[in-house]
Design an enzyme around this catalytic site. Structure first.
Site, PDB file in Angstrom:
ATOM      1  N   GLY A   1       0.808  -1.214   0.000  1.00 18.22           N
ATOM      2  CA  GLY A   1       0.000   0.000   0.000  1.00 18.22           C
ATOM      3  C   GLY A   1       0.842   1.264   0.000  1.00 18.22           C
ATOM      4  O   GLY A   1       0.413   2.306  -0.510  1.00 18.22           O
TER       5      GLY A   1
ATOM      6  N   ASP B   1      -6.759   0.422   6.964  1.00 17.91           N
ATOM      7  CA  ASP B   1      -7.133  -0.657   7.897  1.00 17.91           C
ATOM      8  C   ASP B   1      -5.928  -1.572   8.042  1.00 17.91           C
ATOM      9  O   ASP B   1      -5.859  -2.645   7.439  1.00 17.91           O
ATOM     10  CB  ASP B   1      -8.347  -1.415   7.344  1.00 17.91           C
ATOM     11  CG  ASP B   1      -8.775  -2.538   8.275  1.00 17.91           C
ATOM     12  OD1 ASP B   1      -8.360  -2.538   9.452  1.00 17.91           O
ATOM     13  OD2 ASP B   1      -9.509  -3.425   7.809  1.00 17.91           O
TER      14      ASP B   1
HETATM   15  N1  SAM Z   1      -8.636  -4.621  11.768  1.00 14.99           N
HETATM   16  C1  SAM Z   1      -7.412  -5.248  12.042  1.00 14.99           C
HETATM   17  C2  SAM Z   1      -6.671  -4.707  13.222  1.00 14.99           C
HETATM   18  O1  SAM Z   1      -6.793  -3.519  13.551  1.00 14.99           O
HETATM   19  O2  SAM Z   1      -5.929  -5.491  13.820  1.00 14.99           O
HETATM   20  C3  SAM Z   1      -6.488  -5.323  10.872  1.00 14.99           C
HETATM   21  C4  SAM Z   1      -7.163  -5.515   9.574  1.00 14.99           C
HETATM   22  S1  SAM Z   1      -6.329  -6.285   8.276  1.00 14.99           S
HETATM   23  C5  SAM Z   1      -6.177  -7.944   8.718  1.00 14.99           C
HETATM   24  C6  SAM Z   1      -4.682  -5.653   8.253  1.00 14.99           C
HETATM   25  C7  SAM Z   1      -3.993  -6.021   6.965  1.00 14.99           C
HETATM   26  O3  SAM Z   1      -2.993  -5.064   6.637  1.00 14.99           O
HETATM   27  C8  SAM Z   1      -3.286  -7.368   6.984  1.00 14.99           C
HETATM   28  O4  SAM Z   1      -4.017  -8.295   6.223  1.00 14.99           O
HETATM   29  C9  SAM Z   1      -1.899  -7.085   6.389  1.00 14.99           C
HETATM   30  O5  SAM Z   1      -1.458  -8.061   5.474  1.00 14.99           O
HETATM   31  C10 SAM Z   1      -2.138  -5.734   5.724  1.00 14.99           C
HETATM   32  N2  SAM Z   1      -0.931  -4.927   5.511  1.00 14.99           N
HETATM   33  C11 SAM Z   1       0.106  -4.766   6.377  1.00 14.99           C
HETATM   34  N3  SAM Z   1       1.031  -3.957   5.816  1.00 14.99           N
HETATM   35  C12 SAM Z   1       0.571  -3.606   4.584  1.00 14.99           C
HETATM   36  C13 SAM Z   1       1.081  -2.792   3.537  1.00 14.99           C
HETATM   37  N4  SAM Z   1       2.268  -2.176   3.639  1.00 14.99           N
HETATM   38  N5  SAM Z   1       0.326  -2.661   2.414  1.00 14.99           N
HETATM   39  C14 SAM Z   1      -0.874  -3.274   2.298  1.00 14.99           C
HETATM   40  N6  SAM Z   1      -1.391  -4.066   3.250  1.00 14.99           N
HETATM   41  C15 SAM Z   1      -0.695  -4.218   4.385  1.00 14.99           C
END
Ligand code: SAM
Length: 290
Positions: free
Chosen positions: A148, A165
């Site tokens: 992201g 998120d």
């Molecule tokens: N609602 C949850 C919480 O607060 O713990 C988190 C939601 S979701 C599971 C978070 C997501 O962010 C994960 O699936 C992870 O793979 C993703 N993520 C982490 N770093 C990221 C990045 N640099 N770019 C895109 N996605 C990312």
């Protein structure tokens, strides 16, 4: 190999979430539904006794069937209500698909982009966590499986609303809590643009929340904290930070008009009324444990 956070004690299996040296949270587990190590993290869907199915990344609970809707509704609906006419939305992270499931309730949205670094999380949630993902299928939803941080750098004036998120600020999510990243989010938004991010626990992780809020306040015309109680997250009380591009302070532009389980019109308003320890001297959050 059994990871250290899955422990059998007297014949009973527990997920032991290692939040910090002096705090471990344990959930009694019925079954491991899914377990795979991606290039980024260990992804599990567990079935637990009291919280139902849950998404667990590197041993940390991300969302559960019991209370995932509270967090997902609070982070998805509120930014849409502070934009006059949202059409194009970007979600960064959000692998459990609970946020895009809420966004799909808005017929006025034309496109929903979701940029998630780990496709394994999305597939696991769609296949094994329908209580949260709702098996979402929507022609407006486009997944981008990449970082992201890089994705948003290349977007200018592209979105009305950006929802961050993310998981906790470790590993690939660390960059999602930096000023430079928020600056790129600002540029990716159009004139009336609105952003929101989860800004961690105001009780247990006050310094992270404060850093987040201060960075967003420096970059955007205004920043506004709001909270909700999410039983799954250590500390219970959780913070979100809304960043508005348009000057003139906070102004709700539309009323909630979609079916929900947690949020309602009263909660939209009351969520911005902050506890005393967060709200001394105007909009400046204070650190509890300085
Ligand atoms: N609602 C949850 C919480 O607060 O713990 C988190 C939601 S979701 C599971 C978070 C997501 O962010 C994960 O699936 C992870 O793979 C993703 N993520 C982490 N770093 C990221 C990045 N640099 N770019 C895109 N996605 C990312």
């Amino acid at each position: 190999m059994i990871p250290p956070y899955l422990q059998q004690i007297d014949g009973v299996w527990w997920l032991v979430e290692d939040d910090r040296d002096n705090l471990k949270v344990s959930y009694r587990i019925k079954n491991v539904i899914f377990s795979e190590t991606s290039s980024f993290q260990h992804v599990m869907i567990l079935d637990s006794y009291d919280f139902g199915r849950m998404l667990v990344l590197d041993g940390a609970v991300q969302t559960t069937a019991l209370d995932g809707y509270i967090y997902n509704e609070m982070i998805a609906h509120i930014p849409l209500l502070f934009h006059p006419d949202p059409k194009n939305v970007l979600v960064i992270g959000g692998g459990d698909c609970g946020v895009v499931r809420e966004l799909a309730k808005y017929p006025e949205l034309e496109t929903i982009d979701m940029v998630e670094i780990d496709q394994i999380v999305v597939n696991a949630a769609l296949n094994h966590l329908p209580e949260v993902s709702g098996n979402i299928k929507d022609p407006r939803l486009q997944f981008h499986f990449t970082d992201g941080v890089q994705f948003v750098k290349e977007k200018k004036d592209a979105y009305d609303v950006v929802i961050i998120d993310s998981s906790d600020p470790v590993g690939p999510a660390e960059q999602l809590f930096t000023s430079e990243f928020y600056q790129n989010v600002y540029q990716s938004l159009r004139k009336d643009g609105v952003m929101v991010c989860q800004s961690e626990s105001p009780i247990l992780y006050a310094p992270i929340m404060e850093r987040c809020y201060n960075s967003i306040r420096e970059i955007f015309a205004s920043a506004h904290l709001y909270t909700a109680t999410v039983p799954t997250y250590p500390g219970g009380l959780w913070s979100f930070t809304l960043g508005l591009k348009q000057s003139g302070g906070i102004q709700q532009r539309r009323q909630l008009a979609t079916p929900t389980r947690y949020i309602n019109r009263g909660i939209v308003e009351s969520a911005f009324h902050l506890p005393e320890f967060l709200h001394r001297g105007g909009q400046t959050p204070m650190m509890l444990m300085r």
